[in-house]
Design an enzyme around this catalytic site. Structure first.
Site, PDB file in Angstrom:
ATOM      1  N   HIS B 112       2.397  -7.356   8.298  1.00  0.00           N
ATOM      2  CA  HIS B 112       2.762  -6.907   7.233  1.00  0.00           C
ATOM      3  C   HIS B 112       3.018  -5.425   7.231  1.00  0.00           C
ATOM      4  O   HIS B 112       3.334  -4.744   6.286  1.00  0.00           O
ATOM      5  CB  HIS B 112       1.681  -7.024   5.926  1.00  0.00           C
ATOM      6  N   ASP B 151       3.100 -17.442  10.352  1.00  0.00           N
ATOM      7  CA  ASP B 151       1.944 -17.264   9.477  1.00  0.00           C
ATOM      8  C   ASP B 151       2.496 -17.847   8.090  1.00  0.00           C
ATOM      9  O   ASP B 151       3.490 -18.006   7.799  1.00  0.00           O
ATOM     10  CB  ASP B 151       1.811 -15.818   9.330  1.00  0.00           C
ATOM     11  N   HIS B 153       1.948 -16.571   5.406  1.00  0.00           N
ATOM     12  CA  HIS B 153       2.746 -15.109   4.613  1.00  0.00           C
ATOM     13  C   HIS B 153       3.858 -14.823   5.109  1.00  0.00           C
ATOM     14  O   HIS B 153       4.086 -14.912   6.366  1.00  0.00           O
ATOM     15  CB  HIS B 153       1.640 -14.186   4.367  1.00  0.00           C
ATOM     16  N   ASP B 240      -2.730 -19.708   9.125  1.00  0.00           N
ATOM     17  CA  ASP B 240      -3.153 -19.800   7.615  1.00  0.00           C
ATOM     18  C   ASP B 240      -2.428 -20.609   6.776  1.00  0.00           C
ATOM     19  O   ASP B 240      -2.536 -21.058   5.567  1.00  0.00           O
ATOM     20  CB  ASP B 240      -3.204 -18.431   6.755  1.00  0.00           C
TER      21      ASP B 240
HETATM   22 ZN   LIG Z   1      -1.028 -14.749   6.644  1.00  0.00          ZN
END
Ligand SMILES: [Zn+2]
Ligand SMILES: [Zn+2]
Lengths: 568, 444
Positions: B112, B151, B153, B240
């Site tokens: 991120h 991932d 996200h 995740d």
């Molecule tokens: Zn993540």
């Protein structure tokens, strides 16, 4: 008086040491090792040496033997029933050590929760199959048994169907994986439990014979300890259930010998140069380095704790060869009998050292003649050939040492703190022992460019090491305050703990249990010899709430010697 | 004994002494149970599988990638530099031929973290994949790189770092941004005008299971990789998407992750998120290691795993099938860059592209206002200028002269830095000159 016996590949060495009024070597001897009758080598050494002292004054015998190692190498082992519970993960059949191997459905997770019970049906089928094959010794191993031994206990019960082996008509011995120690590594646990069973009967016969021989010599009062590969001893009675620990104790004896004979403070290299091999060990800040997880037996890594020793095929009897194509001179890794100077047929490293004048072993003229013949066959000068051979040997030893140190320095670390400390091993001194040690002192000094020392008595350093090595023990403690349980795998010790149990409590308990263990073996623990080698505590969190602590503590009695022998 | 088909180097750095806060998902014991599982399985005894120590990334390794304000040491800790250094070490193992493949199992994560860094977003401070990729390019020569981010996200940081780079293909599979942090990662986000189609987002609906992930891999990701022909495939391996993960809503399994890795065949994997530290990470990380090493992973399974309980419904499957039909065209035949009115997406006027953005650093609670200018150039990728300010902090300036920059873009870059110094309208100025490897930082 303390007795030390090291049953080596070529010789069995023995010493008697007195601790009264300073440490003194009262007697020492060397007899040939008869691999087909090890006990006779031990008794011969004992008889020789006891002729020189009063047997009544002997209080302790420490013994290092190649018995278990040889049995495994030569395949003289017993069929073992290996019953495992693995659960999900790598297919356990990859680690199958023998034919009577059975995988039982069931699973325990990394925190010790039983995820799935053992299949009773598969378990009884497996036991029946082993009995049909006349198996009498068993290894019971489950994944994560060091967190919860439930499955191993169930397997043990199914095998014995009574409380103790002595009462059982179906089996003579069961090794439970968790009793081998607290370390995680299921494949190694399988291999270690297997080997422990495979040599159990042979080892116990030997132990019984040693005890009987001592009694016959009027030494029934002597306390007997066996050397372990980690540079410690264990009482003979204890070793009967842990014979695998006696494997590869030879190099440990020589390392402990060096510790007894010198003062090592710095990072150092120990070279034990024998007839066939050179054993290389490394000391950091004066302490020997250990194998991180355990030593490998053949191609099977195990959980047997051991000093880190690299063995290479260079020794006094290593054959000299000259390449036809390039004329390059090599030494080893083969041994074809002794050197020419001692009656062998092919020139070896000791002959080269004779020829350069570095030593005068046996028939030096024969060495010279053999080297001249070899040199002539390759249109070389004999002295140049001898020098090249010595060069090659020292270079090989030097390279292997450097690789070993590099490997040690690249070992992974797990915390920022460790990485910042950046402790690197940088050897500052070389200690030599073994037959060719004095002759190779200068050539090795030139190669290493480090202070090089050959301690006095280095010829029987192994036996001295064995005699003076003290009893060691280690244990790992796991506590999970969410599950309210404390567990010490090697002792099968379980206790309920309160929510408030903390890291300090765990450290205290680990030290207390260590002292109690040694006490039960009749060993007095000096507080300064015990230490915590690992201690960590992690907060466990569920749904943003702290629900408990996961604590891991490891304590040990440091390997060491009870006394040292210094010149002067 | 087991032998690996592909030699695998594992850089395992669990940072057992670093956490964001005592109960934060990204805390000390995140990799504790993974370590237990890997050790108990005897992973490092498999012939060909080796464990390695991480390197520590230097300030200059970070400054090659990020504009960090006010400076690198203010926005990173030692553990961030070790985590990035762990990824660099993994890359070196592969690039120097010591291992066929490598997995950096390190924390803290990084995907991120964007081009400009004022603090932590989504538990990330610096983008460890980007630091690794640019280390590879600086050390071993310029490489075409594909980064596949698995991932849960959206990998918005990595997307941002490579937004204008046509030599880096960034593909992100993630839970639909309408239902999860950071709320971005939609199919229309395709990269800047010089790199259209080099960014591809695959937003998947909540409850997507093994079937959906593997379908997307087969129908979208692999054909695109086949066409792009990268020199290196990198997997931003976030764990995740697992059905037990506490902060997401997907239904992926450990064996599914291993199968995905088996299809992707990454040269290097770098751990990202994954916060089901007991029920998922030990099994996913084990499966991934085995898959990368070419060792059978078919018996890796979570406790009480039941495929029936997590199976995706027919509507989800139909939706994903439709995605698989539509998405490949965005790479193979990207639409023309045509932004006229949306300042957030960027407006082209003359030969410049200007984007105005607000970026929120959720972990550190910082608001950033940013104005990005790309000088569109026919000779090279173009000069990048970023004017940025965090909350009430001072104005900062970042200028990047890209690799293979043309002389005009190069001299314009130095000109902008010199002007800014003279006029003093930026307190901190950072120049990244990849052409001449000149990295400059001015400020007080
Ligand atoms: Zn993540
Ligand atoms: Zn240009």
């Amino acid at each position: 008086m303390l007795l030390g016996i090291d049953v080596g590949g070529t010789h069995t060495d023995a010493v008697v040491i007195s601790l009264e009024g300073g440490v003194r070597i009262l007697a020492s001897c060397k007899v040939p090792t008869r691999h087909d009758a090890l006990l006779s080598s031990v008794t011969e050494a004992l008889e020789t040496i006891l002729g020189q002292v009063d047997p009544a004054g002997v209080t302790r015998l420490n013994l290092s033997t190649t018995l278990s190692t040889n049995a495994i190498v030569q395949g003289r082992t017993e069929d073992v029933g290996v019953l495992v519970s693995a659960g999900p993960g790598i297919d356990p059949h990859n680690f199958m050590p023998c034919r009577n191997f059975h995988v039982i459905d069931g699973s325990i997770d990394h925190r010790g929760n039983e995820v799935r019970a053992l299949s009773p049906r598969q378990l009884s089928d497996a036991v029946d199959a082993c009995r049909a094959n006349e198996v009498r010794v068993y290894a019971a191993v489950s994944k994560f048994s060091t967190r919860n031994p439930r499955h191993e206990n169930a397997i043990r019960r199914a095998v014995l169907q009574c409380r103790e082996e002595a009462d059982c008509e179906y089996a003579d011995f069961v090794t439970s994986g968790h009793q081998l120690g607290g370390a995680l590594n299921f494949p190694r646990r399988v291999a270690t439990a297997y080997f422990n069973c495979a040599v159990w009967r042979l080892y116990n016969h030997f132990a019984t014979a040693v005890e009987r021989a001592l009694a016959d010599m009027g030494l029934g009062h002597v306390k007997v300890n066996m050397l372990k590969a980690d540079g410690g001893t264990m009482p003979l009675t204890r070793s009967r259930r842990m014979p695998v620990q006696s494997i590869f104790s030879g190099p440990a004896a020589s390392v402990m010998g060096i510790i007894a004979l010198t003062d090592i403070f710095h990072d150092s290299v120990i070279l034990d140069i024998g007839g066939t091999t050179t054993d290389i060990a490394v000391f950091a800040d004066g302490a020997p380095l250990i194998e991180r997880e355990g030593i490998a037996i053949g191609s099977h890594p195990t959980l047997v704790p051991a000093l880190k020793v690299l063995s290479i095929g260079i020794g006094g009897d290593s054959v000299i060869s000259v390449s036809e194509a390039s004329g390059t001179v090599r030494v080893g890794p083969n041994r074809l009998g002794p050197s020419v100077c001692l009656g062998g047929g092919q020139p070896a490293l000791t002959d080269a050292l004779n020829a350069t004048g570095a030593c005068a072993v046996g028939d030096t003229a024969a060495s010279r003649a053999a080297l001249e013949a070899l040199a002539a066959a390759h249109s070389m000068d004999a002295t140049a050939l001898a020098r090249a051979a010595v060069d090659y040997a020292t270079k090989t030893i030097h390279n292997a040492t450097r690789d070993l140190v590099d490997e040690i320095n690249s070992k992974p670390v797990y915390t920022i703190h460790e990485l910042l400390e950046d402790k690197r091993v940088v050897p500052k001194k070389v200690y030599l022992m073994g037959g060719p040690a004095n002759a190779l002192k200068m050539p090795l000094f030139e190669r290493f460019q480090l202070s090089t020392e050959v301690p006095a008595h280095s010829g029987v350093a192994n036996a001295i090491g064995a005699a003076l090595t003290r009893t060691t023990w280690e244990l790992e403690l796991f506590a999970d305050t969410q599950r309210h349980v404390l567990f010490i795998p090697s002792l099968s010790y379980r206790e309920n703990i309160p929510t408030s149990y903390g890291q300090r409590d765990a450290e205290k308990d680990a030290m207390n249990q260590l002292a109690m263990q040694l006490d039960s073996m009749g060993v007095f623990l000096r507080p300064e010899d015990a230490q915590i080698t690992h201690s960590s505590s992690f907060t466990m969190v569920e749904d943003m709430e702290q629900v408990g602590r996961n604590i891991r503590v490891k304590s040990q009695v440091r390997p060491g010697v009870v006394a040292t022998i210094r010149e002067g | 004994m087991l032998k690996a088909d592909k030699s695998l180097g594992i850089v395992f750095f669990p940072a057992f002494d670093w956490a964001i806060s005592p109960t934060h998902p990204e805390r000390q014991e995140r990799l504790l149970y993974t370590q237990d599982q890997l050790r108990e399985e005897g992973l490092f005894d498999i012939e060909g599988v080796t464990e390695h120590k991480p390197d520590v990334a230097a300030i200059e390794d970070v400054e090659r990638v990020h504009f960090c304000f006010p400076e690198v040491s203010a926005v990173t800790t030692r553990s961030h530099l070790i985590s990035a250094g762990g990824a660099m070490k993994a890359a070196d193992l592969v690039m120097q031929g010591e291992c066929d493949r490598a997995f950096a199992m390190v924390r803290p994560p990084g995907h991120h973290a964007m081009k400009v860094v004022h603090g932590a977003r989504g538990f990330c401070n610096i983008n460890i994949e980007a630091v690794m990729v640019e280390h590879i390019r600086e050390t071993y020569g310029h490489r075409r790189v594909a980064i596949v981010d698995t991932d849960c996200h959206h990998g918005d940081g990595t997307q941002d770092v490579y937004w204008h780079d046509p030599d880096t293909l960034f593909i992100s599979l993630h839970q639909d941004g309408r239902t999860l942090y950071p709320g971005s990662g939609f199919p229309h986000e395709l990269g800047g005008p010089k790199a259209m189609g080099r960014t591809l987002n695959i937003p998947l609906p909540p409850n997507t299971s093994d079937e959906g992930f593997l379908m997307v891999m087969e129908r979208v990701v692999l054909p695109i990789l086949d066409d792009f022909k990268p020199d290196l495939i990198i997997n931003s391996a976030g764990q995740d998407n697992h059905f037990t993960d506490p902060i997401t809503d997907m239904n992926f399994s450990a064996r599914g992750y291993a199968a995905l890795s088996d299809m992707l065949k990454p040269d290097i994997a770098v751990l990202e998120g994954g916060y089901s530290i007991q029920g998922a990470l030990p099994y996913i990380n084990l499966g991934l290691c085995l898959a990368m090493a070419g060792v059978d992973y078919s018996l890796v399974r979570e406790p009480n795993f039941s495929p029936e309980l997590i199976r995706q419904d027919a509507r989800t499957t139909a939706y994903i099938e439709e995605l698989c039909r539509q998405l490949p065209a965005l790479y193979f035949d990207p639409p023309p860059y045509n932004r006229k009115n949306d300042v957030r997406q960027g407006v082209i006027s003359g030969n410049t592209l200007v984007r105005q953005r607000q970026i929120y650093y959720d972990t550190d609670g910082i608001n950033e206002t940013q104005r990005e200018t790309l000088f569109l150039c026919d000779e090279c990728r173009g000069l990048l200028k970023v004017e940025t300010r965090a909350d009430s902090g001072p104005q900062c300036l970042g200028v990047e002269i890209p690799v293979h920059a043309c002389p005009d873009c190069r001299s314009r870059g130095y000109q902008i830095v010199e002007d800014a110094q003279l006029k003093g309208n930026a307190r901190y100025i950072q120049l990244i000159n990849r052409l001449d490897r000149d990295y400059l930082r001015v400020g007080f």
